[in-house]
Design a protein around this motif. Sequence first.
Motif, short mmCIF file in Angstrom:
data_model
loop_
_atom_site.label_atom_id
_atom_site.label_comp_id
_atom_site.label_asym_id
_atom_site.label_seq_id
_atom_site.Cartn_x
_atom_site.Cartn_y
_atom_site.Cartn_z
N VAL A 1 8.30 73.51 -8.33
CA VAL A 1 7.82 72.88 -7.09
C VAL A 1 8.49 71.52 -7.06
O VAL A 1 8.21 70.66 -7.90
CB VAL A 1 6.29 72.74 -7.08
CG1 VAL A 1 5.85 71.98 -5.83
CG2 VAL A 1 5.63 74.11 -7.12
N ALA A 2 9.39 71.34 -6.12
CA ALA A 2 10.23 70.14 -6.14
C ALA A 2 10.52 69.65 -4.74
O ALA A 2 10.32 70.36 -3.75
CB ALA A 2 11.54 70.44 -6.87
N SER A 3 10.99 68.44 -4.69
CA SER A 3 11.43 67.84 -3.43
C SER A 3 12.95 67.88 -3.39
O SER A 3 13.53 68.91 -3.13
CB SER A 3 10.90 66.41 -3.32
OG SER A 3 11.37 65.78 -2.15
N GLY A 4 13.62 66.77 -3.68
CA GLY A 4 15.08 66.73 -3.59
C GLY A 4 15.80 66.96 -4.90
O GLY A 4 17.01 67.19 -4.91
N LEU B 1 19.11 69.07 -5.23
CA LEU B 1 18.93 70.39 -4.61
C LEU B 1 19.69 70.54 -3.30
O LEU B 1 19.78 71.64 -2.77
CB LEU B 1 17.45 70.67 -4.41
CG LEU B 1 16.64 70.76 -5.72
CD1 LEU B 1 15.17 70.98 -5.45
CD2 LEU B 1 17.19 71.84 -6.64
N THR B 2 20.23 69.45 -2.75
CA THR B 2 21.12 69.57 -1.59
C THR B 2 22.44 70.22 -1.98
O THR B 2 23.19 70.68 -1.11
CB THR B 2 21.41 68.20 -0.97
OG1 THR B 2 21.79 67.28 -1.99
CG2 THR B 2 20.19 67.66 -0.24
N ALA B 3 22.75 70.25 -3.28
CA ALA B 3 23.97 70.90 -3.76
C ALA B 3 23.73 72.34 -4.17
O ALA B 3 24.62 72.97 -4.76
CB ALA B 3 24.55 70.12 -4.94
N ALA B 4 22.56 72.89 -3.87
CA ALA B 4 22.26 74.28 -4.21
C ALA B 4 22.97 75.22 -3.25
O ALA B 4 23.24 74.86 -2.10
CB ALA B 4 20.76 74.52 -4.17
N PRO B 5 23.28 76.44 -3.68
CA PRO B 5 23.83 77.44 -2.75
C PRO B 5 22.90 77.65 -1.58
O PRO B 5 21.68 77.49 -1.69
CB PRO B 5 23.95 78.69 -3.62
CG PRO B 5 24.06 78.18 -5.02
CD PRO B 5 23.21 76.94 -5.06
N ASN B 6 23.45 78.06 -0.45
CA ASN B 6 22.67 78.18 0.77
C ASN B 6 21.54 79.21 0.64
O ASN B 6 20.47 79.05 1.23
CB ASN B 6 23.58 78.56 1.93
CG ASN B 6 22.88 78.46 3.27
OD1 ASN B 6 22.25 77.47 3.57
ND2 ASN B 6 22.98 79.52 4.06
N ALA B 7 21.78 80.26 -0.14
CA ALA B 7 20.74 81.28 -0.30
C ALA B 7 19.49 80.68 -0.95
O ALA B 7 18.35 81.04 -0.58
CB ALA B 7 21.27 82.44 -1.14
N ILE B 8 19.67 79.77 -1.89
CA ILE B 8 18.53 79.13 -2.54
C ILE B 8 17.84 78.17 -1.58
O ILE B 8 16.61 78.07 -1.54
CB ILE B 8 18.99 78.40 -3.82
CG1 ILE B 8 19.45 79.43 -4.86
CG2 ILE B 8 17.88 77.53 -4.39
CD1 ILE B 8 19.94 78.82 -6.16
N LYS B 9 18.63 77.46 -0.79
CA LYS B 9 18.02 76.54 0.19
C LYS B 9 17.16 77.29 1.19
O LYS B 9 16.07 76.86 1.55
CB LYS B 9 19.13 75.77 0.92
CG LYS B 9 19.89 74.76 0.07
CD LYS B 9 20.94 74.05 0.91
CE LYS B 9 21.76 73.09 0.08
NZ LYS B 9 22.81 72.40 0.87
#
Length: 384
Positions: free
Chosen positions: A347-350, A359-367
């Motif tokens: 459970v996280a924010s950024g 987490l802005t650098a995560a793959p789009n599927a994870i976002k």
Amino acid sequence: MRCDHCSHDVPDGVFCTRCGAHQGTTQEVGDPKRRMHRYAAHPAEHVLQPSVFTTLFPHLGHNKIHEFRWAFAVGLAGILVLYLAGLITAAILVAVFLVPVLYLIYLYEAQVYRDEPAVVLGFTIGGGILVGIVVTVVERIVYNPFLDVGNPLRSAGIGVGGLLFLGLVVPIVQEVVKPLPALFLPNRGDFPETVDGLVFGIASGLGFGLAESLIGFSSVLTGLPALVAPANWIYDLATLAVFQPLLQGSATGMVVATVWRYRRGRLSRREIGGVAMAVIAHIAFAAGTQLLKDAAVSQLLVLIWQAVVVGALLVYIRYLLHHALLEEAAHMGFAETMCPNCHMHIVASGFCPNCGVALTAAPNAIKRGRRPRKEVAKPASRRA
């Protein structure tokens, strides 16, 4: 727990999930909020570590990065085998296509393009190839001292005028036109993060470099016999397979990332320095390579010079992207998600509270798989 730096109550962890600061660290490792020892896209590395894949493939987690490293190593081994077998034409083709093909696979793997793969790939890699063809043909018409051998990396005895053209004018012109496909990408508002601009710029630069190399070596590709003596082609193959694409992609990625920062209203000395660094590195690479070849020094020294220039460029990209990620990932809203780096359900924010990856650098599927949750706690007021 209460973050020591943003003063918010956040889930217990090594890193603050709102501001990304490293909790409980001392001044011995520097400023925990800037966390130069923990690169925001890949926290196991220092920001100033000149790593190729964690810099240019920022959306990939730890395990996926290793897969691409192995694929790159296999590609280099294939080039070496072709070289030793005397299949120079085949070796050149593999060298030219190696990094662009890996990057195309990366774009599909990370789904950076959201739901518009044809548009994004067409305007980045495809647009870069088109611009590369036009610009390279015009450059060869204006001035081409390499017609006799058909190899832009092996000529010698170039004059001052030719050196200024190839080492100064051409790099500046290329850095002006290479970003254009990414800058004219439709629906740019769907890709607001700086990391997106960096990736699109790299893709455009790699497309440009692909076209430039194929045109530059067109005489060799059509004129060499199928089987020739290996000679000293290995040095030129190393430049084609590694340093030339890394230079073209990195420089363009930095320019486009700076434009993305400007669109967010974040243009400072760091971003302006990024554009200057891209142009200076390109000039240093082109002019330095030509001067060293004219001086008839060891070709190994030429490769070392190219590696130093590309390494400096990679470090500045990491420096720019690191600070952009720390700023843009700050409090995205709490959600249940999976960390793309340490693969823990959090459970996280950024930022991942366990490993600290932005987490802005995560793959789009994870976002897209984030399940929003209410705030875990209200901001804690500072004590008087």
